[in-house]
Design an enzyme around this catalytic site. Structure first.
Site, PDB file in Angstrom:
ATOM      1  N   HIS A 193       0.846  -1.197   0.000  1.00  0.00           N
ATOM      2  CA  HIS A 193       0.000   0.000   0.000  1.00  0.00           C
ATOM      3  C   HIS A 193       0.881   1.246   0.000  1.00  0.00           C
ATOM      4  O   HIS A 193       2.037   1.223   0.444  1.00  0.00           O
ATOM      5  CB  HIS A 193      -0.885   0.016   1.243  1.00  0.00           C
ATOM      6  N   GLU A 200       0.887   3.838   1.868  1.00  0.00           N
ATOM      7  CA  GLU A 200       1.384   4.229   3.192  1.00  0.00           C
ATOM      8  C   GLU A 200       2.594   3.396   3.604  1.00  0.00           C
ATOM      9  O   GLU A 200       3.577   3.927   4.145  1.00  0.00           O
ATOM     10  CB  GLU A 200       0.292   4.059   4.263  1.00  0.00           C
ATOM     11  N   CYS A 231      -5.924   1.838   5.970  1.00  0.00           N
ATOM     12  CA  CYS A 231      -6.564   0.601   6.424  1.00  0.00           C
ATOM     13  C   CYS A 231      -5.941   0.206   7.770  1.00  0.00           C
ATOM     14  O   CYS A 231      -4.951   0.803   8.197  1.00  0.00           O
ATOM     15  CB  CYS A 231      -6.358  -0.512   5.388  1.00  0.00           C
ATOM     16  N   CYS A 244      -2.107  -0.544   7.545  1.00  0.00           N
ATOM     17  CA  CYS A 244      -1.289   0.660   7.420  1.00  0.00           C
ATOM     18  C   CYS A 244      -1.293   1.471   8.719  1.00  0.00           C
ATOM     19  O   CYS A 244      -0.265   2.017   9.123  1.00  0.00           O
ATOM     20  CB  CYS A 244      -1.759   1.504   6.252  1.00  0.00           C
TER      21      CYS A 244
END
Length: 147
Positions: free
Chosen positions: A56, A58, A86, A89
């Site tokens: 992801h 992040e 999420c 993260c």
């Protein structure tokens, strides 16, 4: 420059990363990490490119910022990300001890605030809704094209 103008400026940089992801056929999430008024990391989703569900924006940004700083803690840094992190993260952001998180659009299905709103470090400040409509529109357009 006021905080809101700073937040909008850096969120536009994160949005540019999301656009790169969109163009690569990745879910269009972008992130930048800012330390002392300087962007030290830029990232976007790479889950398809790397065949890695943890890639992801992040997580990529946390790693890049830590490498830049030469340490694992991001205590004096701000993450700008186009979509609410999420839980995975958010957990990474907890461990990084990041000072501030600014996100654009709320993630109504998988955002950390739905599942574990207390997961972030107690000293982390969260600001939401910066360029919210633009950030949400890009994600919606991506999934509209997929259907």
């Amino acid at each position: 420059m006021t905080t809101i103008l700073n937040d909008e400026h850096y969120m536009r940089q994160a949005f540019n990363e999301a656009q790169i992801a969109f163009d690569k056929n990745e879910v269009p999430i972008g992130a930048v990490v800012v330390c002392q008024g300087r962007i030290i990391a830029r990232a976007h989703n790479l889950t398809e490119t790397l065949n890695d569900v943890t890639a992801h924006a992040e997580m990529q940004a946390i790693t890049a910022a830590a490498n830049f700083l030469g340490g694992k803690y991001l205590k004096d840094c701000t993450l700008y990300v186009t979509l609410e992190p999420c839980p995975m993260c958010a957990g990474g952001l907890l461990w990084s001890q990041i000072s501030k998180i600014v996100y654009g659009a709320k993630d109504e299905k998988k955002g950390y605030s739905l599942f574990s709103p207390g997961i972030l470090h107690t000293k982390t400040t969260v600001v939401s809704g910066i360029l919210e409509e633009e950030c949400a529109s890009l994600v919606k357009e991506f999934f509209r094209q997929k259907r």
